[in-house]
Design an enzyme around this catalytic site. Structure first.
Site, PDB file in Angstrom:
ATOM      1  N   THR A 145      40.976 -16.339  78.680  1.00 54.89           N
ATOM      2  CA  THR A 145      41.584 -17.235  77.694  1.00 54.89           C
ATOM      3  C   THR A 145      43.108 -17.208  77.774  1.00 54.89           C
ATOM      4  O   THR A 145      43.709 -16.176  78.109  1.00 54.89           O
ATOM      5  CB  THR A 145      41.140 -16.835  76.276  1.00 54.89           C
ATOM      6  OG1 THR A 145      41.820 -17.642  75.329  1.00 54.89           O
ATOM      7  CG2 THR A 145      41.431 -15.374  75.958  1.00 54.89           C
ATOM      8  N   SER A 187      43.163 -12.217  67.827  1.00 55.47           N
ATOM      9  CA  SER A 187      41.907 -12.005  67.097  1.00 55.47           C
ATOM     10  C   SER A 187      41.119 -10.949  67.869  1.00 55.47           C
ATOM     11  O   SER A 187      41.461 -10.633  69.019  1.00 55.47           O
ATOM     12  CB  SER A 187      41.080 -13.301  67.052  1.00 55.47           C
ATOM     13  OG  SER A 187      40.518 -13.567  68.331  1.00 55.47           O
ATOM     14  N   TYR A 189      38.199 -11.324  69.070  1.00 56.07           N
ATOM     15  CA  TYR A 189      37.668 -11.994  70.271  1.00 56.07           C
ATOM     16  C   TYR A 189      38.713 -12.007  71.393  1.00 56.07           C
ATOM     17  O   TYR A 189      38.430 -11.616  72.538  1.00 56.07           O
ATOM     18  CB  TYR A 189      37.244 -13.438  69.942  1.00 56.07           C
ATOM     19  CG  TYR A 189      37.321 -14.326  71.164  1.00 56.07           C
ATOM     20  CD1 TYR A 189      36.412 -14.179  72.208  1.00 56.07           C
ATOM     21  CD2 TYR A 189      38.357 -15.266  71.320  1.00 56.07           C
ATOM     22  CE1 TYR A 189      36.521 -14.951  73.362  1.00 56.07           C
ATOM     23  CE2 TYR A 189      38.461 -16.035  72.466  1.00 56.07           C
ATOM     24  CZ  TYR A 189      37.552 -15.876  73.474  1.00 56.07           C
ATOM     25  OH  TYR A 189      37.663 -16.612  74.622  1.00 56.07           O
ATOM     26  N   HIS A 190      39.932 -12.481  71.085  1.00 59.65           N
ATOM     27  CA  HIS A 190      40.962 -12.550  72.126  1.00 59.65           C
ATOM     28  C   HIS A 190      41.282 -11.149  72.656  1.00 59.65           C
ATOM     29  O   HIS A 190      41.592 -10.976  73.836  1.00 59.65           O
ATOM     30  CB  HIS A 190      42.228 -13.223  71.577  1.00 59.65           C
ATOM     31  CG  HIS A 190      42.083 -14.709  71.369  1.00 59.65           C
ATOM     32  ND1 HIS A 190      41.850 -15.271  70.138  1.00 59.65           N
ATOM     33  CD2 HIS A 190      42.132 -15.760  72.231  1.00 59.65           C
ATOM     34  CE1 HIS A 190      41.769 -16.598  70.252  1.00 59.65           C
ATOM     35  NE2 HIS A 190      41.929 -16.917  71.514  1.00 59.65           N
ATOM     36  N   LYS A 193      39.135 -10.142  75.511  1.00 63.49           N
ATOM     37  CA  LYS A 193      39.524 -10.758  76.788  1.00 63.49           C
ATOM     38  C   LYS A 193      40.707  -9.999  77.401  1.00 63.49           C
ATOM     39  O   LYS A 193      40.864  -9.957  78.616  1.00 63.49           O
ATOM     40  CB  LYS A 193      39.893 -12.225  76.577  1.00 63.49           C
ATOM     41  CG  LYS A 193      38.719 -13.081  76.109  1.00 63.49           C
ATOM     42  CD  LYS A 193      37.753 -13.367  77.250  1.00 63.49           C
ATOM     43  CE  LYS A 193      36.624 -14.260  76.810  1.00 63.49           C
ATOM     44  NZ  LYS A 193      35.709 -14.626  77.873  1.00 63.49           N
TER      45      LYS A 193
END
Ligand code: NAD
Ligand code: USQ
Length: 406
Positions: A145, A187, A189-190, A193
């Site tokens: 991302t 976040s 989620y990020h 990554k």
């Protein structure tokens, strides 16, 4: 090529499977269908009616004569089964989409944070460990991302993965190095990554794995050339407050007469790419694999940047929708600039699809066609980044006005 597509039942994975199958590759979709279970957990469904993955594969065979194989497997939890699967199938390339990808879902509660980290980090590490153990020299292409960089720039463009730095030695000389661009996830989620990046760096350096990491922007649109071929090949389309992404959300909101939900001032600038370009980029990355011993190849997979409020205004102009400025449930910069380098895909022949290319109206048409499937109560984004923000957002009168009477 024989290609394993991990997460091939998802929003980007499905059209990628069709695109690569239509190019003549042998496609194996590996998916645990967790995304479909999450829809059930959240009480939402894709705007577009999705058939089972087995049925989708059957229709593809009927329409094109090409075979897609589906394998039901959790790559985060079933390491031994996954390793055995790799041994048996020995793919030439592995495309890894199989992660929990929504930032708001990852911030809903501590349980969602734990799930996202366990699922994403284990999935990625299991793929890497299994490739080393089986000795399969497959090119691993991962969907990462743009969010690993954070979004603010200081007037310099974000490079493709690596930042040249000068380090002063004890002897007073300056040594030049290229390091991974400092990561600044916004976040949980990020953050996963960002952790993936370190795993890739280690396995490329230690075991010579050939890895490409695609730092993708927000994907918009729904159809690709192949999903248009038959109504049952339609792609999924997320519109809800957790999984719907900003531009696609604005387009469905316009289609159902819901005010466009701009968070804060809408000064956030983000990178975007159309779904058709996303699948094309993956094809291009597959054709440009790094050699053994090379560092991880990183591409910025995006074609343009836009400020959220500009997108809202564009959609409002196109459709006559109203724009609502709501308190932001996220902890993020209110305003930021974003300049991104994407020279590598352009050099490989990507001819970017732009927002102006008439495709915005196509999404609005799809949304109108399936408007009866939309639950308006699922449109607001309610997942807040901190408890303080949750309390503030909850008290906001404008947001209350948008909630349907229960
Ligand atoms: P998606 O949620 O629609 O698809 C992910 C797929 O992976 C789902 O089918 C899910 O069931 C599967 N999956 C998840 N965990 C798994 C596991 N442990 N084992 C097997 N399968 C598993 O997401 P998407 O929008 O298609 O995104 C795909 C990838 O691209 C993600 O990694 C995401 O981070 C990245 N990405 C997406 C966007 C976007 O705008 N959609 C933008 C940038 C990057
Ligand atoms: N936003 C609004 N209104 C909405 C929804 C979002 O103003 O109704 C704002 C958000 O506050 C944020 C921006 O729009 O500032 C983008 O939000 P998003 O949900 O469209 O995108 P994001 O959470 O960043 O995540 C999506 C995908 C993720 C991918 C990422 C790429 O879900 O998988 O990694 O885009 S990027 O944004 O480049 O990091």
């Amino acid at each position: 090529m024989k290609i394993a597509i991990l997460g091939g039942d998802g929003f980007v994975g499905w059209p990628t499977s069709l695109h690569l199958s239509s190019l003549g590759h042998e496609i194996h979709i590996v998916d645990n269908l967790s995304r479909r279970w999450i829809d059930t957990e959240l009480g939402v469904q894709s705007l577009t009616p999705m058939d089972s993955i087995q049925e989708r594969c059957r229709i593809w065979r009927e329409v094109t004569g090409r075979r897609l194989s589906f394998h039901f497997l959790d790559i985060a939890k079933e390491y031994d089964r996954f390793k055995a699967w790799l041994e048996e199938h020995r793919p030439d390339a592995v495309i890894h989409f199989a992660e929990q990808r929504a930032a708001p879902y990852s911030m809903k509660s501590d349980r969602h944070k734990v799930y996202t980290v366990n699922n994403n980090v284990n999935a990625t590490h299991n793929v890497l460990a299994a490739l080393v153990e089986t000795g399969i020299d497959a090119h691993l292409v991962h969907l990462g991302t743009m969010g690993v960089y954070g979004y603010s720039t200081i007037g310099a463009a974000i490079p493709e993965g690596y930042l040249p730095v000068g380090i002063e030695t004890l002897g007073g000389e300056t040594v030049q190095q290229e390091i991974l661009y400092p990561t600044r996830p916004g976040s949980v989620y990020h953050m996963t990554k960002s952790l993936d990046q370190i795993l890739f760096q280690f396995y490329a350096q230690n075991d010579g794995l050939r890895i490409t990491d695609l730092h993708q922007g927000i994907v918009w649109g729904t159809h690709t050339e192949q999903t248009r071929l038959h109504p049952q090949l339609v792609n999924r389309f997320d519109y809800d407050g957790d999984y719907g992404t900003v531009l696609n959300r604005f387009l469905i909101q316009a289609a159902i007469g819901y005010p466009l939900t701009v968070h804060g001032t809408g000064g956030q600038t983000r990178a975007f790419i159309h779904i058709q370009d996303s699948v094309r980029c993956i094809e291009l990355a597959l054709g440009d694999a790094p050699k053994q011993g090379e560092r991880v190849r990183i591409f910025n997979q995006m074609t343009e940047t836009h400020r959220v409020r500009d997108l809202a205004n564009l959609v409002a102009r196109l459709t006559g929708a109203e724009v609502a400025f709501l308190p932001n449930p996220r902890k993020e910069a209110e305003e930021n600039d974003l300049i991104v380098q994407n020279d590598q895909f352009l050099a490989l022949g990507l001819d970017p699809i732009r927002l102006q290319d008439g495709l915005l109206a196509e999404v609005v048409d799809v949304a109108k066609k399936f408007a009866h499937r939309i639950d308006r109560s699922r449109v607001p984004a309610v997942s807040a980044w901190t408890k303080d923000i949750a309390a503030r957002v909850d008290r906001d009168p404008e947001r209350k006005a948008l909630r349907p009477a229960s």
